[in-house]
Structures are given as structure tokens and as C-alpha cells.
Scaffold this motif. Sequence first.
Motif, PDB file in Angstrom:
ATOM      1  N   UNK A 343      23.171 -16.347 -61.938  1.00  0.00           N
ATOM      2  CA  UNK A 343      21.943 -15.832 -60.667  1.00  0.00           C
ATOM      3  C   UNK A 343      21.492 -14.503 -61.268  1.00  0.00           C
ATOM      4  N   UNK A 344      20.649 -13.995 -60.984  1.00  0.00           N
ATOM      5  CA  UNK A 344      19.503 -12.660 -60.684  1.00  0.00           C
ATOM      6  C   UNK A 344      18.753 -12.192 -59.741  1.00  0.00           C
ATOM      7  N   UNK A 345      19.326 -11.400 -59.142  1.00  0.00           N
ATOM      8  CA  UNK A 345      18.544  -9.994 -57.861  1.00  0.00           C
ATOM      9  C   UNK A 345      17.338  -9.515 -58.361  1.00  0.00           C
ATOM     10  N   UNK A 346      16.197 -10.062 -57.639  1.00  0.00           N
ATOM     11  CA  UNK A 346      15.123  -8.877 -57.152  1.00  0.00           C
ATOM     12  C   UNK A 346      15.632  -7.498 -56.309  1.00  0.00           C
ATOM     13  N   UNK A 347      15.467  -6.698 -56.190  1.00  0.00           N
ATOM     14  CA  UNK A 347      15.591  -5.712 -54.710  1.00  0.00           C
ATOM     15  C   UNK A 347      14.046  -5.302 -55.001  1.00  0.00           C
ATOM     16  N   UNK A 348      13.390  -5.167 -54.221  1.00  0.00           N
ATOM     17  CA  UNK A 348      12.089  -4.634 -53.720  1.00  0.00           C
ATOM     18  C   UNK A 348      12.449  -3.443 -52.559  1.00  0.00           C
ATOM     19  N   UNK A 349      12.620  -2.020 -53.228  1.00  0.00           N
ATOM     20  CA  UNK A 349      12.807  -1.301 -52.554  1.00  0.00           C
ATOM     21  C   UNK A 349      12.365   0.227 -52.271  1.00  0.00           C
ATOM     22  N   UNK A 350      12.594   1.507 -51.304  1.00  0.00           N
ATOM     23  CA  UNK A 350      12.325   2.238 -51.630  1.00  0.00           C
ATOM     24  C   UNK A 350      14.012   2.800 -52.072  1.00  0.00           C
ATOM     25  N   UNK A 370      13.080  -3.086 -57.953  1.00  0.00           N
ATOM     26  CA  UNK A 370      12.233  -2.502 -58.213  1.00  0.00           C
ATOM     27  C   UNK A 370      11.269  -1.336 -57.382  1.00  0.00           C
ATOM     28  N   UNK A 371      10.759  -0.594 -57.563  1.00  0.00           N
ATOM     29  CA  UNK A 371      10.715   0.334 -56.509  1.00  0.00           C
ATOM     30  C   UNK A 371       8.386   0.338 -56.220  1.00  0.00           C
ATOM     31  N   UNK A 372       8.381   0.250 -55.350  1.00  0.00           N
ATOM     32  CA  UNK A 372       6.323  -0.111 -55.630  1.00  0.00           C
ATOM     33  C   UNK A 372       5.794   0.803 -55.263  1.00  0.00           C
ATOM     34  N   UNK A 373       6.112   2.373 -55.257  1.00  0.00           N
ATOM     35  CA  UNK A 373       5.838   3.255 -55.150  1.00  0.00           C
ATOM     36  C   UNK A 373       5.581   4.199 -56.681  1.00  0.00           C
ATOM     37  N   UNK A 374       6.328   3.790 -57.435  1.00  0.00           N
ATOM     38  CA  UNK A 374       6.578   4.027 -58.793  1.00  0.00           C
ATOM     39  C   UNK A 374       6.646   2.691 -59.755  1.00  0.00           C
ATOM     40  N   UNK A 375       6.060   1.459 -59.623  1.00  0.00           N
ATOM     41  CA  UNK A 375       5.797   0.229 -60.463  1.00  0.00           C
ATOM     42  C   UNK A 375       4.228  -0.213 -60.204  1.00  0.00           C
ATOM     43  N   UNK A 376       3.553  -0.546 -61.278  1.00  0.00           N
ATOM     44  CA  UNK A 376       2.551  -0.674 -61.190  1.00  0.00           C
ATOM     45  C   UNK A 376       2.228  -2.467 -60.890  1.00  0.00           C
ATOM     46  N   UNK A 377       3.655  -2.792 -62.167  1.00  0.00           N
ATOM     47  CA  UNK A 377       3.154  -4.616 -61.570  1.00  0.00           C
ATOM     48  C   UNK A 377       3.781  -4.912 -59.791  1.00  0.00           C
ATOM     49  N   UNK A 378       3.209  -5.828 -60.178  1.00  0.00           N
ATOM     50  CA  UNK A 378       3.343  -7.204 -58.566  1.00  0.00           C
ATOM     51  C   UNK A 378       4.433  -7.995 -58.174  1.00  0.00           C
ATOM     52  N   UNK A 379       4.787  -7.945 -57.216  1.00  0.00           N
ATOM     53  CA  UNK A 379       6.149  -8.620 -57.215  1.00  0.00           C
ATOM     54  C   UNK A 379       6.280 -10.125 -58.340  1.00  0.00           C
ATOM     55  N   UNK A 380       4.706 -11.106 -57.930  1.00  0.00           N
ATOM     56  CA  UNK A 380       4.587 -12.408 -58.341  1.00  0.00           C
ATOM     57  C   UNK A 380       4.360 -12.088 -59.648  1.00  0.00           C
ATOM     58  N   UNK A 381       4.354 -11.397 -60.464  1.00  0.00           N
ATOM     59  CA  UNK A 381       3.488 -10.977 -61.423  1.00  0.00           C
ATOM     60  C   UNK A 381       5.072 -10.639 -62.249  1.00  0.00           C
ATOM     61  N   UNK A 382       5.971 -10.158 -61.455  1.00  0.00           N
ATOM     62  CA  UNK A 382       7.043  -9.285 -61.736  1.00  0.00           C
ATOM     63  C   UNK A 382       8.164 -11.158 -61.667  1.00  0.00           C
ATOM     64  N   UNK A 383       7.801 -12.076 -61.235  1.00  0.00           N
ATOM     65  CA  UNK A 383       8.941 -13.329 -61.127  1.00  0.00           C
ATOM     66  C   UNK A 383       8.445 -13.955 -61.918  1.00  0.00           C
ATOM     67  N   UNK A 384       6.799 -14.202 -62.286  1.00  0.00           N
ATOM     68  CA  UNK A 384       6.320 -14.703 -63.359  1.00  0.00           C
ATOM     69  C   UNK A 384       7.683 -14.802 -64.859  1.00  0.00           C
ATOM     70  N   UNK A 385       7.626 -13.109 -64.697  1.00  0.00           N
ATOM     71  CA  UNK A 385       7.549 -12.885 -66.093  1.00  0.00           C
ATOM     72  C   UNK A 385       9.595 -12.889 -66.275  1.00  0.00           C
ATOM     73  N   UNK A 386       9.680 -13.394 -64.743  1.00  0.00           N
ATOM     74  CA  UNK A 386      11.404 -13.197 -64.789  1.00  0.00           C
ATOM     75  C   UNK A 386      11.691 -14.794 -63.420  1.00  0.00           C
TER      76      UNK A 386
END
Length: 413
Positions: A343-350, A370-386
Motif C-alpha cells: 500500500x502507498x500513502x499520500x500526505x498532502x501537508x504543510x 506533497x506540500x501544495x505551497x511548493x508544488x505545482x501538481x494538483x492532488x488529482x493529477x498526482x493520483x492519476x499518475x500514482x
Amino acid sequence: MRVRSVSFSVLICLALCGPVALYLAERAGAAVPLWLTSEDANYLSGSEESANVAAVATLEGFETKAFQAAVETEVSAHVPAKASALLATAAWQRGAITASNVLFGWECYPTFYDSGIVDIPSESRLAEIAKKADEDITACARRVAAGMDALGREFPDRRFFVYLSPDTLNVSGTPTEGLVSNPLTYEGIQALFEEQDGAFQMIDGDVGYGDFKGQWFSTDHHWNNAGAYAAYCRIASALGFGDELLKPEGEVVYDEPAFYGALARQGLVTGYSDRIADYAFRDFPNLTVSINGNAASEEDVVHREMYAEGGWDANRYANRYAEYYHGDKGLIEFGNPDAPTDAELLIVTDSNSNSMERWLVAHYRTTYALDPRHASVTVGDFLEKHDGVTDVVFIMREANLLYETTEEALALS
């Protein structure tokens, strides 16, 4: 009268020449004490260290006032002993506020005039003044919650969780609640998120103020080691690992360096400080680490060796939380070859997860922070690729959860 005029003129000349002298000394490579430079002041005020005056020394730069702004920044960056002046000014203002408070008996009061940070002398700690639950922030909370709900519906095969980290702005029973009308409370934020139908699960992170005082730094908005571990236990249990929680076998407390957290720096208070601490675990898995796609090591996310060797920043106001754990990164990938599952975990965080994400890593083969303040990818796009990601956990304090970067990160693919 002439003596007074001459004395005043000399003082004015010294004040004007000070930045020039300091600028020339630094350019000449002279060893200038930190307290004399503006490095301390930059940590305290969050101002820019310098500006490229030459780059905007043009007619256009003058017309747009970019040149004037650059000169002002450069002069400000070379005011001798600026930090001492800031601290001294705040101290006498705080003295006046403390004296006037004898008449009113408030439990907490601003650290200087117009400060957003308050002093709680009876507890030797600082706090942020609570926010108002106004229409703008309420609307933002509803938009973020709706975005999370929509994301959960787009990826029904993944589990989505939200862990709101409390802080002195909203924790239950915070003394600053009484300083504003209609404060934004932890319970109120949770209620706004729970208005959604439930394609995500809220993990209750609220604690009473009594427990909060032992689990958060007294001069910073982040949780301390005990608070980070308590949050890990709540999150891991919600994820289904309640019977497999990591158990600390010891704690390392670093007596040095002192940690003057963000509240101390913003509030210009040096009377309180904290200490960095970390837990040790038996049989902790060996992890692989990459940061923004580049190979790294565990030392890059928890600087134990650096602290053991005394290699911390010499500036007394340095951000020890980021220094010991790690600064904010767009994407950190952890690998755990000893994990009992794929299993894999995605933490969307500060920055709140910086001190405890490695504990959640122990339960997954791969974990992404994944820190949205410093990354340009959306969570949806990230999940599509992972497509191996099975669980998604948002771990943020209100200031970043209810913010435009989180809204942007929730945009559906």
C-alpha cells in the motif's frame, strides 16, 4: 544651543553613515558580529536580506519605484544593530502594556502595540490572537470541503482523510478566544467540513487547552515531539494501524540550541524559548528518501547527526523546527522495503507533518509528502499518475488548509 545642534548633527551623520559603513565592511569581507548586522533582524521581521539595486537602476526602475524600493530594502538590510533596536522598542511597549494591564487583569495581552501575538505570563508562553469566523473564511472552508468531497468521488477506490492540526488560534479553551467576537473555533471548522456528504473522513485532532500546553511549543505554532506523536497515533489508528503503532523507547532532548519559535520572533520576545526533542524507536525500518526527485537520505529529513555534532545555525533566532526536521519541500518520497504491505500513502501537508511523517511511513511501502505551497501538481493529477496510492491524508493547520494553495491543489483533473 550650538553644542546641542552640533551633537544632534553628529548623531544624524552617524545614523546615515552606519548603513554605508556596514555595507562596505561586509563587501570587504570583514568579520562583522551577527548582532551588529541585520541577519538577526531579518529572522525577527521576515524582511528581505538584500536587493539588486543595480538591476533596477534605470529610468524605468525609477518611474515604477522599483529602484526606490530596492534602495530602501538595501539600506534597511544594513542598519547596524537593527535587531537590538526592534527588541528594545517592543520591550518598552510591552512594559507599558503590562503596567496598564494591572487595572484590567487580562490573562494575556499583546507583546507590543498592534502585535498579533499575545503574552500569557502565567504560563510563560505565547499565542496567536484568534481569528473571526467571518464570511470570507467560512466560504473558503466550504469550498475546500467541497473540493475534497469531489476529489473523493472522482477517486472512489482511494480513502481520503482530513486531520486539522489545532493551534493557539482555535484549540478548545485557548485564552485568546475572549479577545475577539465570534472566534473561528476548531469545532466550528469541523462542522463546516462535516456539512459535506462524506467522500472523506475527518480525524478529530482537537485537544483541550490543558493537554495542548504540553504538546505544543510555547513559542511556536507547531506541535512539539509529544504533540506530533499524539497526532501520529490518531492518524495511524484512523488508517487502521491502531494495533501496530510505533512505541518510543526513549527520548532525546537537545539542551542546545534554544528555539525561539515563530511566535517569539513575530512577537519580538526573547524571554521564552523551547528545546527540540525526538523519540527513538527499536527496530525502526531503514527508509529510502528522495526530495523533489533527487536522491537523499534520512539525515536530510531528520538532522540527528548535525545536532549531535553541534552543527546548527549560529543565529540564535534560526528556525530550529525546520532546521532539525526539514524545511518545506514540494515533494518527498519515502520508501520502506520492510513494509508488510504494498500500500502507498499520500500526505498532502504543510510543515506540521515534517516532524512526524516518517512515523506514518513505517506502515506503507511508499509514502509521498506533497506540500501544495511548493508544488505545482494538483492532488488529482498526482493520483492519476500514482495509481498505487490507496490512502490520502491532509495534515494541515487552519492557516494553510483554508488557503488558496489548497483550493488550487484540489482542482479536479
